[in-house]
Design a protein around this motif. Structure first.
Motif, PDB file in Angstrom:
ATOM      1  N   MET A 167      85.346  50.199  50.189  1.00  0.00           N
ATOM      2  CA  MET A 167      84.741  50.969  49.652  1.00  0.00           C
ATOM      3  C   MET A 167      83.778  49.983  48.915  1.00  0.00           C
ATOM      4  N   CYS A 168      84.367  49.115  48.215  1.00  0.00           N
ATOM      5  CA  CYS A 168      83.956  48.402  47.865  1.00  0.00           C
ATOM      6  C   CYS A 168      83.298  46.949  48.615  1.00  0.00           C
ATOM      7  N   VAL A 169      83.832  47.472  50.474  1.00  0.00           N
ATOM      8  CA  VAL A 169      83.127  46.326  50.627  1.00  0.00           C
ATOM      9  C   VAL A 169      81.261  46.445  51.633  1.00  0.00           C
TER      10      VAL A 169
ATOM     11  N   SER B  78      81.373  35.853  47.252  1.00  0.00           N
ATOM     12  CA  SER B  78      82.287  36.069  46.164  1.00  0.00           C
ATOM     13  C   SER B  78      81.565  37.725  45.120  1.00  0.00           C
ATOM     14  N   LEU B  79      80.510  37.549  45.342  1.00  0.00           N
ATOM     15  CA  LEU B  79      80.705  39.549  45.049  1.00  0.00           C
ATOM     16  C   LEU B  79      81.838  40.213  45.403  1.00  0.00           C
ATOM     17  N   MET B  80      81.944  40.337  47.102  1.00  0.00           N
ATOM     18  CA  MET B  80      82.649  41.333  47.030  1.00  0.00           C
ATOM     19  C   MET B  80      83.849  41.103  47.265  1.00  0.00           C
ATOM     20  N   TRP B  81      84.957  39.717  47.027  1.00  0.00           N
ATOM     21  CA  TRP B  81      85.947  39.780  46.289  1.00  0.00           C
ATOM     22  C   TRP B  81      86.434  39.866  44.905  1.00  0.00           C
ATOM     23  N   ARG B  82      85.710  39.913  44.097  1.00  0.00           N
ATOM     24  CA  ARG B  82      85.450  39.645  42.664  1.00  0.00           C
ATOM     25  C   ARG B  82      85.830  41.686  42.666  1.00  0.00           C
ATOM     26  N   MET B  83      85.108  42.254  43.236  1.00  0.00           N
ATOM     27  CA  MET B  83      85.163  43.294  43.399  1.00  0.00           C
ATOM     28  C   MET B  83      86.702  43.700  44.324  1.00  0.00           C
ATOM     29  N   ILE B  84      86.911  43.972  45.077  1.00  0.00           N
ATOM     30  CA  ILE B  84      88.150  43.848  46.027  1.00  0.00           C
ATOM     31  C   ILE B  84      89.139  43.022  44.921  1.00  0.00           C
ATOM     32  N   SER B  85      88.747  43.057  44.179  1.00  0.00           N
ATOM     33  CA  SER B  85      90.150  41.914  42.834  1.00  0.00           C
ATOM     34  C   SER B  85      90.495  43.134  42.124  1.00  0.00           C
ATOM     35  N   LEU B  86      89.024  43.149  41.242  1.00  0.00           N
ATOM     36  CA  LEU B  86      88.602  44.398  40.026  1.00  0.00           C
ATOM     37  C   LEU B  86      89.758  45.556  40.524  1.00  0.00           C
ATOM     38  N   SER B  87      89.209  46.130  41.440  1.00  0.00           N
ATOM     39  CA  SER B  87      89.760  47.038  42.566  1.00  0.00           C
ATOM     40  C   SER B  87      91.600  47.357  42.603  1.00  0.00           C
ATOM     41  N   ILE B  88      91.931  46.184  43.251  1.00  0.00           N
ATOM     42  CA  ILE B  88      93.330  45.863  43.656  1.00  0.00           C
ATOM     43  C   ILE B  88      93.910  45.652  41.891  1.00  0.00           C
ATOM     44  N   VAL B  89      94.016  45.052  41.156  1.00  0.00           N
ATOM     45  CA  VAL B  89      94.247  45.159  39.696  1.00  0.00           C
ATOM     46  C   VAL B  89      94.448  46.608  38.798  1.00  0.00           C
ATOM     47  N   MET B  90      93.378  47.607  39.213  1.00  0.00           N
ATOM     48  CA  MET B  90      93.053  49.094  39.072  1.00  0.00           C
ATOM     49  C   MET B  90      93.826  49.803  39.429  1.00  0.00           C
ATOM     50  N   LEU B  91      94.520  49.433  41.325  1.00  0.00           N
ATOM     51  CA  LEU B  91      95.284  49.960  41.254  1.00  0.00           C
ATOM     52  C   LEU B  91      96.846  49.603  41.236  1.00  0.00           C
ATOM     53  N   VAL B  92      96.592  48.879  41.276  1.00  0.00           N
ATOM     54  CA  VAL B  92      97.759  48.111  41.053  1.00  0.00           C
ATOM     55  C   VAL B  92      98.605  48.828  39.678  1.00  0.00           C
ATOM     56  N   THR B  93      98.038  48.233  38.705  1.00  0.00           N
ATOM     57  CA  THR B  93      98.607  48.918  37.451  1.00  0.00           C
ATOM     58  C   THR B  93      99.065  50.458  36.767  1.00  0.00           C
ATOM     59  N   GLY B  94      97.713  51.193  38.032  1.00  0.00           N
ATOM     60  CA  GLY B  94      97.731  52.769  38.096  1.00  0.00           C
ATOM     61  C   GLY B  94      99.257  52.756  38.302  1.00  0.00           C
TER      62      GLY B  94
ATOM     63  N   ILE C 208      83.993  47.245  37.068  1.00  0.00           N
ATOM     64  CA  ILE C 208      83.652  46.876  38.567  1.00  0.00           C
ATOM     65  C   ILE C 208      81.818  47.516  38.264  1.00  0.00           C
ATOM     66  N   ALA C 209      82.462  48.612  37.092  1.00  0.00           N
ATOM     67  CA  ALA C 209      81.075  49.656  37.562  1.00  0.00           C
ATOM     68  C   ALA C 209      79.539  49.120  36.600  1.00  0.00           C
ATOM     69  N   TYR C 210      80.804  48.070  36.018  1.00  0.00           N
ATOM     70  CA  TYR C 210      79.402  47.249  34.970  1.00  0.00           C
ATOM     71  C   TYR C 210      78.482  46.373  36.455  1.00  0.00           C
ATOM     72  N   ASP C 211      79.763  45.559  36.907  1.00  0.00           N
ATOM     73  CA  ASP C 211      78.892  45.074  37.623  1.00  0.00           C
ATOM     74  C   ASP C 211      77.439  45.368  38.925  1.00  0.00           C
ATOM     75  N   ILE C 212      78.317  46.781  39.390  1.00  0.00           N
ATOM     76  CA  ILE C 212      77.440  47.632  40.306  1.00  0.00           C
ATOM     77  C   ILE C 212      76.174  47.967  39.255  1.00  0.00           C
ATOM     78  N   TRP C 213      75.802  48.614  37.807  1.00  0.00           N
ATOM     79  CA  TRP C 213      75.082  49.050  37.422  1.00  0.00           C
ATOM     80  C   TRP C 213      74.344  48.292  37.393  1.00  0.00           C
ATOM     81  N   PHE C 214      74.462  47.126  36.188  1.00  0.00           N
ATOM     82  CA  PHE C 214      74.071  46.163  34.980  1.00  0.00           C
ATOM     83  C   PHE C 214      74.181  44.712  35.971  1.00  0.00           C
ATOM     84  N   GLY C 215      75.373  44.431  36.796  1.00  0.00           N
ATOM     85  CA  GLY C 215      75.187  42.905  36.973  1.00  0.00           C
ATOM     86  C   GLY C 215      74.414  42.561  37.819  1.00  0.00           C
ATOM     87  N   ASN C 216      74.760  40.874  38.820  1.00  0.00           N
ATOM     88  CA  ASN C 216      74.817  40.682  39.625  1.00  0.00           C
ATOM     89  C   ASN C 216      73.733  41.750  40.920  1.00  0.00           C
TER      90      ASN C 216
END
Length: 239
Positions: A95-97, A111-127, A152-160
């Motif tokens: 979904m990030c892709v 780099s934008l794609m991999w940043r979002m993917i990395s954050l999503s993995i952190v979000m899921l693993v810790t969850g 992730i939300a900040y990136d897509i709403w206000f970031g790059n």
């Protein structure tokens, strides 16, 4: 004596088994969405086929996991936490892709794609750790997971990602905004499910059914994501 093969066996479901019901409906809905996305691919230019393919993969992977989760629930009457997180660890990065794919023409870098993917993995693993491995510290793991989600939300709403969407044209900006709302509002259903299924100060939400929350959220978010991409592809094709 003839017996029904296991893969055709159907367990009895109680009329008030809303968890089992939402597992079944979610599975069928996402399988139908997968068929729709896959069969519509050839109606689009090469540029948009990858986006439609990813949409179909998201719902197909989820449908397969929901088939197993439905059987697990029917057999054991327990939440299939492991299968659910395996599903998410595959589908949420995809979904990030989708954000990268629709913004690629506007200059989005990998780099934008991999940043979002990395954050999503952190979000899921810790969850997963907080929900299934170290439940005594569910608040701490939930906090880490929440921080990754808000990044992730900040990136897509206000970031790059938002800056790229503003330069990409009206149709892409509209689709980007719709996907952003899915992340902000639709994905918010997952922390609610996490709180309903973990101990600690989350106990106040235990009246909610974690699996019903997750099942409804999955169906809406994954199919909705794909329909936004499909609608964008239709618009760009007509142009």
């Amino acid at each position: 004596m003839n017996t029904i093969p296991n893969f055709l066996a159907i367990g009895k479901m109680a009329t008030n088994d809303y968890v089992g019901f939402t597992f079944f409906v979610g599975c069928m809905a996402m399988m139908a969405a997968s068929v729709f996305f896959f069969f519509s691919m050839n109606t689009f230019d090469k540029k948009w086929r990858t986006s439609i393919l990813v949409s179909g993969l998201i719902t197909f992977i989820a449908a397969v996991h929901y088939w197993y989760m439905r059987d697990y629930w029917s057999t054991y009457g327990e939440s299939p936490t492991f299968f659910r997180y395996v599903d998410w660890i595959l589908t949420v990065p995809l979904m990030c892709v989708e954000f990268y794919l629709i913004l690629k023409a506007a200059g989005a870098k990998k780099s934008l794609m991999w940043r979002m993917i990395s954050l999503s993995i952190v979000m899921l693993v810790t969850g997963y750790i907080g929900e299934a491995v170290n439940r005594d510290n569910a608040q701490i793991w939930g906090l880490i997971s929440g921080i990754a989600y808000f990044a992730i939300a900040y990136d897509i709403w206000f970031g790059n990602a938002k800056k790229l969407a503003l330069t990409a044209g009206d149709s892409i900006l509209t689709a980007h905004k719709a996907l952003c709302w899915f992340v902000l509002v639709g994905w918010a259903i997952y922390p609610l499910g996490y709180m309903a299924g973990t101990p600690g100060w989350y106990d106040g939400l235990n009246g909610l059914s974690m699996d019903v929350i997750y099942n409804v959220g999955d169906a809406i978010n994954k199919i909705g994501f794909g329909l936004v991409i499909y609608n964008l592809a239709v618009q760009k094709q007509s142009e």
